[in-house]
Scaffold this motif. Sequence first.
Motif, PDB file in Angstrom:
ATOM      1  N   ALA A 146       0.610  -1.007  -0.056  1.00  0.00           N
ATOM      2  CA  ALA A 146       0.116  -0.051   0.026  1.00  0.00           C
ATOM      3  C   ALA A 146       0.827   1.277  -0.020  1.00  0.00           C
ATOM      4  O   ALA A 146       1.837   1.337   0.860  1.00  0.00           O
ATOM      5  CB  ALA A 146      -1.059  -0.108   1.242  1.00  0.00           C
ATOM      6  N   GLN A 147       0.595   2.192  -1.035  1.00  0.00           N
ATOM      7  CA  GLN A 147       1.531   3.230  -0.913  1.00  0.00           C
ATOM      8  C   GLN A 147       0.580   4.406  -1.195  1.00  0.00           C
ATOM      9  O   GLN A 147      -0.339   4.543  -1.891  1.00  0.00           O
ATOM     10  CB  GLN A 147       2.521   3.231  -2.378  1.00  0.00           C
ATOM     11  N   VAL A 148       1.113   5.649  -0.283  1.00  0.00           N
ATOM     12  CA  VAL A 148       0.480   6.999  -0.538  1.00  0.00           C
ATOM     13  C   VAL A 148       1.309   7.886  -0.701  1.00  0.00           C
ATOM     14  O   VAL A 148       2.382   7.981   0.061  1.00  0.00           O
ATOM     15  CB  VAL A 148      -0.553   7.107   0.789  1.00  0.00           C
ATOM     16  N   THR A 149       1.031   8.877  -1.424  1.00  0.00           N
ATOM     17  CA  THR A 149       2.034  10.028  -1.592  1.00  0.00           C
ATOM     18  C   THR A 149       1.267  11.335  -1.112  1.00  0.00           C
ATOM     19  O   THR A 149       0.343  11.682  -1.464  1.00  0.00           O
ATOM     20  CB  THR A 149       2.696   9.991  -3.262  1.00  0.00           C
ATOM     21  N   ALA A 162      -4.795  -3.732   1.086  1.00  0.00           N
ATOM     22  CA  ALA A 162      -4.109  -2.978   0.591  1.00  0.00           C
ATOM     23  C   ALA A 162      -4.796  -1.466   0.296  1.00  0.00           C
ATOM     24  O   ALA A 162      -4.233  -0.446   0.448  1.00  0.00           O
ATOM     25  CB  ALA A 162      -3.185  -3.057  -0.641  1.00  0.00           C
ATOM     26  N   GLU A 163      -5.934  -1.755  -0.417  1.00  0.00           N
ATOM     27  CA  GLU A 163      -6.701  -0.874  -1.070  1.00  0.00           C
ATOM     28  C   GLU A 163      -7.371  -0.081   0.034  1.00  0.00           C
ATOM     29  O   GLU A 163      -7.366   1.343   0.185  1.00  0.00           O
ATOM     30  CB  GLU A 163      -7.641  -1.167  -2.024  1.00  0.00           C
ATOM     31  N   ARG A 164      -7.881  -0.717   1.176  1.00  0.00           N
ATOM     32  CA  ARG A 164      -8.387  -0.084   2.393  1.00  0.00           C
ATOM     33  C   ARG A 164      -7.428   0.761   3.216  1.00  0.00           C
ATOM     34  O   ARG A 164      -7.549   1.684   3.463  1.00  0.00           O
ATOM     35  CB  ARG A 164      -9.105  -1.111   3.321  1.00  0.00           C
ATOM     36  N   LEU A 165      -6.247   0.061   3.524  1.00  0.00           N
ATOM     37  CA  LEU A 165      -5.059   0.731   3.942  1.00  0.00           C
ATOM     38  C   LEU A 165      -4.781   2.119   3.207  1.00  0.00           C
ATOM     39  O   LEU A 165      -4.431   3.083   3.984  1.00  0.00           O
ATOM     40  CB  LEU A 165      -3.954  -0.313   4.023  1.00  0.00           C
TER      41      LEU A 165
END
Length: 240
Positions: free
Chosen positions: A165-168, A218-221
């Motif tokens: 899971a990645q968020v920018t 991963a999408e929820r996270l």
Amino acid sequence: MPFWHRLIVFGAALLATLVVARIVDRRLARRDLPPETVTRYHVLRRSVLTLIVFDGVLSALLVIPQVRAVATGILASSAVVGIVVGFAAQRTIGNFIAGLLIAFAQPVRLGDYVETGGLTGIVEEIGLTYTFIRISDNDRLVIPNEKIASDTIRNSSIRSRKKLAQVTVQVPLERDLEAVGGLLREAAQDERAEVAVSALDDHASLTVSVWAPDEPSAERLEGELRLRAHQRLREAGVFA
């Protein structure tokens, strides 16, 4: 033998077939198998039950003289009938064989996250002729097994179900990026979380990466990370 006797025998044969199929199904269902063999065992179980029911019904029908006479005629011309049936059912037979190939080669397995035809979803069931994939809006893709076996499918779970899971997050360039990275790690709530500076343009872009058990998780996270990261950075005055 009187006709009603034959009906009793026919009914008894059908009942015995159903009882045997039920017992076999329960015995097979009780097995606790590791994930990598569940798909193979699931298809094998369906195949065994289908053969039991088919043989039982056929044996019961042969008790009736009229049916037996027709069956004898069919067997006498089995070559011709075989060709006709083969042409008529070649797609169904192909799907059945493809189902067995999927079960043993396992390009897809139950629970795998796959992409086909531009749609992504989770493999929910692999039947004898069709595979069912649950997509994001809870609809089902019903795909012939022959297509699954012959087409190119992206499988995100073939080696491991874990997904990154990645968020920018973008922050002003004048901020202390090391301190912002520490805040993002706090927001991730995972000691294994990694934060890296991914770009320095008009803003600094920091990417938070956390491993999740599977694609849906991963999408929820990712959604949760966006909310927690924004809240933590706002509390710290990063966006002020």
